[in-house]
Motif scaffolding. Structure first.
Motif, PDB file in Angstrom:
ATOM      1  N   PRO A 191       0.767  -1.205   0.123  1.00  0.00           N
ATOM      2  CA  PRO A 191       0.149   0.180  -0.039  1.00  0.00           C
ATOM      3  C   PRO A 191       1.022   1.173  -0.126  1.00  0.00           C
ATOM      4  O   PRO A 191       2.085   0.966   0.394  1.00  0.00           O
ATOM      5  N   TRP A 212       1.084   4.724   1.760  1.00  0.00           N
ATOM      6  CA  TRP A 212       0.610   5.498   2.846  1.00  0.00           C
ATOM      7  C   TRP A 212       1.192   6.945   2.694  1.00  0.00           C
ATOM      8  O   TRP A 212       2.252   7.004   2.193  1.00  0.00           O
ATOM      9  N   GLN A 249      -2.227   8.723   5.883  1.00  0.00           N
ATOM     10  CA  GLN A 249      -3.467   8.119   5.622  1.00  0.00           C
ATOM     11  C   GLN A 249      -3.163   6.992   4.295  1.00  0.00           C
ATOM     12  O   GLN A 249      -2.030   7.237   3.736  1.00  0.00           O
ATOM     13  N   LEU A 250      -4.030   6.090   4.006  1.00  0.00           N
ATOM     14  CA  LEU A 250      -3.993   5.146   3.017  1.00  0.00           C
ATOM     15  C   LEU A 250      -4.107   6.074   1.615  1.00  0.00           C
ATOM     16  O   LEU A 250      -5.513   6.722   1.733  1.00  0.00           O
ATOM     17  N   VAL A 251      -3.164   6.055   0.734  1.00  0.00           N
ATOM     18  CA  VAL A 251      -3.512   6.654  -0.533  1.00  0.00           C
ATOM     19  C   VAL A 251      -3.953   5.701  -1.658  1.00  0.00           C
ATOM     20  O   VAL A 251      -4.909   5.941  -2.207  1.00  0.00           O
ATOM     21  N   PRO A 293      -4.159   1.132  -2.077  1.00  0.00           N
ATOM     22  CA  PRO A 293      -3.982  -0.141  -1.696  1.00  0.00           C
ATOM     23  C   PRO A 293      -3.092  -0.959  -2.256  1.00  0.00           C
ATOM     24  O   PRO A 293      -2.952  -0.720  -3.873  1.00  0.00           O
ATOM     25  N   ALA A 294      -2.526  -1.807  -1.881  1.00  0.00           N
ATOM     26  CA  ALA A 294      -1.541  -2.776  -2.583  1.00  0.00           C
ATOM     27  C   ALA A 294      -2.867  -3.636  -3.693  1.00  0.00           C
ATOM     28  O   ALA A 294      -3.792  -3.582  -3.257  1.00  0.00           O
ATOM     29  N   GLY A 295      -1.862  -3.873  -4.702  1.00  0.00           N
ATOM     30  CA  GLY A 295      -2.909  -4.680  -5.838  1.00  0.00           C
ATOM     31  C   GLY A 295      -3.427  -3.683  -6.863  1.00  0.00           C
ATOM     32  O   GLY A 295      -4.083  -3.907  -7.792  1.00  0.00           O
ATOM     33  N   THR A 307      -6.625  13.503  -4.841  1.00  0.00           N
ATOM     34  CA  THR A 307      -7.198  12.220  -4.427  1.00  0.00           C
ATOM     35  C   THR A 307      -8.558  12.333  -4.927  1.00  0.00           C
ATOM     36  O   THR A 307      -9.167  11.073  -4.911  1.00  0.00           O
ATOM     37  N   VAL A 325      -8.244  10.200  -7.846  1.00  0.00           N
ATOM     38  CA  VAL A 325      -7.711   8.672  -7.325  1.00  0.00           C
ATOM     39  C   VAL A 325      -8.952   8.034  -7.089  1.00  0.00           C
ATOM     40  O   VAL A 325      -9.019   6.838  -7.280  1.00  0.00           O
ATOM     41  N   MET A 352      -9.574   5.217  11.216  1.00  0.00           N
ATOM     42  CA  MET A 352      -8.601   4.735  10.678  1.00  0.00           C
ATOM     43  C   MET A 352      -8.270   3.263  10.414  1.00  0.00           C
ATOM     44  O   MET A 352      -7.719   2.629   9.036  1.00  0.00           O
ATOM     45  N   ASP A 361      -8.967   2.234   6.607  1.00  0.00           N
ATOM     46  CA  ASP A 361      -7.775   2.297   5.710  1.00  0.00           C
ATOM     47  C   ASP A 361      -7.189   0.669   5.643  1.00  0.00           C
ATOM     48  O   ASP A 361      -7.159   0.326   4.590  1.00  0.00           O
ATOM     49  N   ALA A 374      -9.729  -1.588   3.976  1.00  0.00           N
ATOM     50  CA  ALA A 374      -9.680  -1.394   2.397  1.00  0.00           C
ATOM     51  C   ALA A 374      -8.464  -2.160   1.906  1.00  0.00           C
ATOM     52  O   ALA A 374      -8.813  -2.966   0.883  1.00  0.00           O
ATOM     53  N   GLN A 375      -7.414  -2.184   2.639  1.00  0.00           N
ATOM     54  CA  GLN A 375      -6.280  -2.717   1.968  1.00  0.00           C
ATOM     55  C   GLN A 375      -6.478  -4.216   2.022  1.00  0.00           C
ATOM     56  O   GLN A 375      -6.118  -5.146   1.123  1.00  0.00           O
ATOM     57  N   THR A 421      -8.956  -5.285  -0.633  1.00  0.00           N
ATOM     58  CA  THR A 421      -8.259  -5.536  -1.960  1.00  0.00           C
ATOM     59  C   THR A 421      -7.896  -6.886  -2.288  1.00  0.00           C
ATOM     60  O   THR A 421      -7.906  -7.524  -3.246  1.00  0.00           O
ATOM     61  N   GLY A 422      -7.201  -7.693  -1.302  1.00  0.00           N
ATOM     62  CA  GLY A 422      -6.446  -8.874  -1.262  1.00  0.00           C
ATOM     63  C   GLY A 422      -7.533  -9.777  -1.383  1.00  0.00           C
ATOM     64  O   GLY A 422      -7.324 -11.038  -1.846  1.00  0.00           O
ATOM     65  N   LEU A 451      -8.345  12.707  11.388  1.00  0.00           N
ATOM     66  CA  LEU A 451      -7.033  13.273  10.756  1.00  0.00           C
ATOM     67  C   LEU A 451      -7.070  14.642  10.337  1.00  0.00           C
ATOM     68  O   LEU A 451      -6.142  15.542  10.721  1.00  0.00           O
TER      69      LEU A 451
END
Lengths: 657, 657
Positions: free
Chosen positions: A49, A51, A155-157, A159-161, B386, B389, B433, B436, B439-440, B443-444, B570
């Motif tokens: 991810p 961040w 913050q999460l910008v 995600p991985a993947g 963002t 994004v 938080m 986040d 979400a990550q 995704t997996g 945040l």
């Protein structure tokens, strides 16, 4: 070992392979690499991810060109009772993007201020006047881009993947990164094998095959985020293929061993894989493409295994093996979602029978005619690469379904966007080479022409069923020498129709160069015992042939080969060129294209039969315009045997318009 | 010259630019180049049609391993009355792909033959026996791939304007080509200008901006088939910018001059373009992105002009200028269709007001909740990259519409496939938080989490309107210390709801490092005259704050800054870190993330409020599973101020399940 080929269901094959990969720690991202944050990162998939390292903006920024103020000091300013703020004490000028002074908490746009001198006159020093007069108060944080408005540190910008798009790079850069950690591109060896193969550009003789599967497979691998490496062609010898696989098993993540995957005498793939590792699956119940092999070979230079796929040789099978087996593995290795095509529900135009035990991937043409989305199967073999080129999508008929009846609603996985589907003109009916030129010109005008060549009569029947936007037709009325109306009245009595003439063209007999049998009329076909190749029932050319047979008092039985049908003019010409027939009826252009001789016999008219409701649609306007277009007319006129003098002539039931 | 900025409608701006390009012979393919037919041709656009040079197959090929025969010699063979064909005279062995002998016209599969000796015994010489015995006749051309079955020489294989896919290359190679003639890649110079800009990796101070628009623009150009060339940053001086443009106008096809396109004092773009050529348009009625410039500059080293676009500086404006103006030009230069995104009809979740005179491109989140496809505007400024994004698509509100009411059906141009939309979990409500991390992890597991942070109460209201799959909520019931049920009963009396606990978390006061004002309780806020920053009405943290204010017998009026609202934890922490406030209430994790001090005051529970109908859906299953997942629990437990002991606890109205 003994080679067997026992088809197992697709899901089972996939899960056997996945389990083996999982056991070998190969059902996950292969490796992480850090790459610089530049435009070449587009399309790479994040392995971790992102961040935010810093906030964006990383300071309170003015969002306007204007004056920074303390909001409470502006309270009470009115149009009729302005307030003046003293420059340097109560206000200061800021450009868009400038940091807000510590003491300020709002910005007033420059156009809402009046620069004034101490005497209250307009000050010429617009940006550093004595003071500014305002006629309206403001509120805290107005016209300020607060620190963190876009991203807050930590913050999460992304995600991985996630696969990076251009504006994602902006966000990653904007929160303080200079590089990104992405999954390594899987390196895929593509190994063409076969003694009959010739590389692109090499001369070919009968029996030779131009090797292009490796091109298709490497192109697919690249498109899916891998790195496809094409090997030279290896001849059909066990030892040579084994050696090539051993070389590939040094530094590649996956090996695609093309052809030889079946169970024939010269199919070495399964033997080679078994000799270097394990055959996990040989044969999957999927058409086309069932003789696929899934296996593992030992890594040549060290520990571990390299997955290997024995890819069938027919080009459609090879390409679909890529989609079905290779893409999901690459997705897993990259850590991204497998590719999921847009799917559309479409109505099957005709009954489709599929093999009971197999999942069948049928290539279909898709178009929107009126309110209906139609899918017309492109019923061709696994050797026909153009069936993929022409396909708008794939319809999957699952094992056990045995196909679907005409009119069934089936899901189609699209190869094109729905926007492309929506600009597709669906043509059906008789084939004419001018349609190729028409397709080319329509592309330049934002339309796609898809044509199914079924012959003139079948085209009218398809129009009656609402399955096309127009039908190409050249059906002679033997009574009065007119074209098409008699058949339109019979087959489409209820439908308002407009005819637009495309071309006049010469029909005649296509014969080998030099006309060795000296054919000059239909009766020569009988007297010279000529091997004829016919057009299919319902084709305008067939109607013409039968009509003139009758005029010459000949019968079908007297014509050797009368029962052998081809579906296009060019197919007839190819039959003559290839020696399968000595003569066929068709148009001059087809004969010339294959350098054959042509015996002109008749002139005929080729019209577009257009339901009037479609004629006036946005979709067909470019087609109608083209038939009046000088460039198009000139290009068609240059084809041999065509007469463009009637091009664009419009007729309705009541006569020429 | 005088710089003006007078917005004209988008269509008008485009047509002015197109006319100028057409006059300069720049509204067509720039040049044709011939490239080798290898896998790197994928993605290139054909400048000319591909006609078949040879037929495919180029000979009659056996479609099976078996025996070539003359069909008529097989007539009459029956199961009970087999026929024998003599090898070498009446039949010969052929492998799949072998050319058919001149005399043969059909193939019988090997498995339908019995090799026999002259005596009628089984012959061991399977492929070259004395003869073959058959028990079934065949028909001409059975199991033969006739010459031209795939492509006939001279036919159209692919039209000009077609962008090559992997299997297209197969067809082009298969009909005898060794190269393809494609349109030249347009070369696009991207020129970042601005004294406040810092290249990626350079240190930044307040007032500095990390330059990433050039990265986004070059990435877009590459993705659309051009070649994006990034120039170094040029400072805000007329002469320097003029010189950079002159350098770019030597060997590029298009120049993107980034920022300085407005009409401010340091906006030099229009002046520079006017000094080197012509400003055609300055200002287009489109938001974001209206201060765009369209012009032509003289080619520095010779004849002709180079189109130039003054691209606005805000990142969203810059990216949309790429989509609106650059992409269609590249499409024209490549000779392909302009990119048309998939469009979906969606229901606007809330009223959207747009500026009367402008086409507005609103970024929206899109999700499918039950049977409805919803579009939730991401209401953020042009400076918020963002917002692109996070966007699932763009909704265009045309000039004159002034926006749309909640519930209106609007077309959305998707940035994602509908398959991605279908796997999107739409969350709304209070921010935490942990979302986040959630979400990550999702995704997996093949899901995307989109969350709108509107506070706990607004989340429940959105659930009532069916606008989300779950709401995050931490609403305290002051009477009994329970969480959420009281509010669910009030706001969602009719909807069966399941609560799943995400975390327990510490709430307290976020203060600057060292807690300079020595704040230890809510009453210190009043006694120390602390500048407070609040959460928005309806936020669970606001409810908690109000409750404890009441407990401490304090009123809102006593709290300086009570009226200043932020929407996330945040954002509150950032306000304290940035000096805009001296204290705010929030969670420990937010304070730690920005290296602030934290005064713990209360524990609270954060739950996911899930309509039971969604809980059991395929879509939400991975979410439900995650709350029982050890890895996820461990990762959350590592965040400061969180308690995971209740994670995954399930409650319905009737109690804990």
């Amino acid at each position: 070992m003994s080679v067997y080929l026992h088809d197992i269901p697709l899901d089972q094959a996939k899960s056997v392979f996945q389990d083996a990969l999982r056991n070998a720690n190969l059902w996950q991202i292969l490796a992480v690499e850090e790459i610089p944050l530049d435009e070449h990162a587009v399309g790479r998939t994040l392995a971790e991810p992102v961040w935010a390292k810093m906030s964006a903006p990383h300071y309170h920024a003015s969002a306007m060109d204007g004056f920074a103020v303390r909001a409470f000091e502006t309270n009470g300013a009115l149009l009729t009772a302005p307030k003046t703020l003293v420059y340097g004490e109560q206000t200061t000028y800021v450009d868009t993007g400038d940091p807000l002074p510590e003491w300020a908490n709002a910005v007033i746009q420059i156009e809402k201020t009046e620069p004034v001198t101490a005497a209250g006159e307009l000050d010429e020093n617009v940006r550093q006047p004595y003071g500014i007069r305002i006629r309206e108060g403001t509120t805290p944080w107005k016209h300020v881009r607060a620190m963190g408005e876009d991203m807050v540190a930590t913050q999460l910008v992304l995600p991985a993947g996630h696969t990076l798009r251009p504006f994602d790079l902006g966000a990653v850069a904007g929160c303080g990164h200079v590089s990104v950690r992405v999954s390594k591109k899987p390196c895929v060896a593509v190994l063409p094998t076969g003694s009959e193969l010739k590389a692109i550009g090499e001369p070919v003789a009968a029996g030779d095959i131009i090797e292009y599967n490796s091109l298709v497979l490497a192109g697919q691998v690249n498109e899916w985020g891998g790195d496809g490496i094409r090997f030279p062609i290896t001849a059909d010898r066990f030892a040579a293929i084994q050696e090539t696989v051993r070389r590939a098993a040094v530094d590649h993540d996956l090996i695609l061993l093309n052809a030889g995957s079946s169970a024939g005498a010269e199919d070495f793939s399964a033997h080679v894989i078994a000799s270097l590792g394990t055959v996990l699956v040989h044969g999957v119940a999927v058409r086309p493409g069932h003789p696929v092999i899934l296996g593992l070979v030992d890594r040549t230079d060290g520990e571990g295994v390299v997955p290997i796929i024995g890819v069938p040789g027919y080009p459609v099978s090879a390409a679909l093996t890529g989609e079905i087996f290779v893409e999901p593995i690459l997705a897993r290795w990259l850590g991204r979602r497998p590719y999921e095509p847009e799917t559309i529900e479409a109505e099957l135009t005709r009954k489709h029978v599929s093999p009971l035990g197999d999942d069948e991937y049928a290539r279909v043409a898709v178009g929107r005619v009126g309110d209906r989305v139609l899918a017309a199967p492109i019923a061709r073999g696994a050797g026909v690469i153009t069936s993929l080129v022409r396909a708008d999508g794939l319809a999957v008929f699952p094992a056990g379904s045995q196909g679907q009846p005409a009119g069934a609603k089936i899901p189609v996985r699209l190869y094109r966007t729905t926007a492309e589907i929506d600009c597709t003109i669906f043509a059906i009916g008789s084939h004419d080479m001018t349609l190729d030129l028409l397709a080319q010109f329509l592309t330049g005008r934002g339309r796609r022409l898809t044509s199914a060549n079924v012959g003139s009569l079948a085209g009218l029947v398809a129009l009656r069923r609402g399955e096309a936007h127009f039908a190409g037709s050249h059906l002679l009325d033997p009574d009065d020498g007119s074209y098409n109306w008699r058949y339109i009245e019979r087959y489409l009595p209820e439908t308002p129709i407009t005819l637009m003439t495309l071309v006049g063209r010469e029909q005649g007999l296509i014969v080998p160069p030099g006309n060795p049998k000296g054919i000059h009329s239909l009766s020569d076909l009988v007297s010279q015992d000529v091997l004829y190749v016919n057009r299919q029932r319902g084709a305008g050319t067939r109607v013409l042939f039968d009509y003139h047979l009758g005029q010459a008092e000949l019968t079908a039985e007297q014509i050797t080969g009368y029962e052998r049908e081809e579906f296009t003019h060019l197919a007839v010409a190819a039959a003559v060129a290839g020696g399968r027939a000595e003569c066929g009826m068709g148009i001059m252009a087809a004969a010339r294209a294959l350098e054959l001789d042509f015996v002109p016999l008749f002139q005929e008219r080729y019209d577009l039969v257009i339901p009037t409701e479609h004629l006036n649609s946005d979709l067909l306007r470019p087609l109608v315009d083209l038939l009046q277009d000088g460039d198009f007319r000139a290009d068609v006129g240059r084809l041999p045997g065509y007469d463009v003098s009637l091009m664009g002539m419009i007729q309705t039931k009541n006569g020429i318009v």
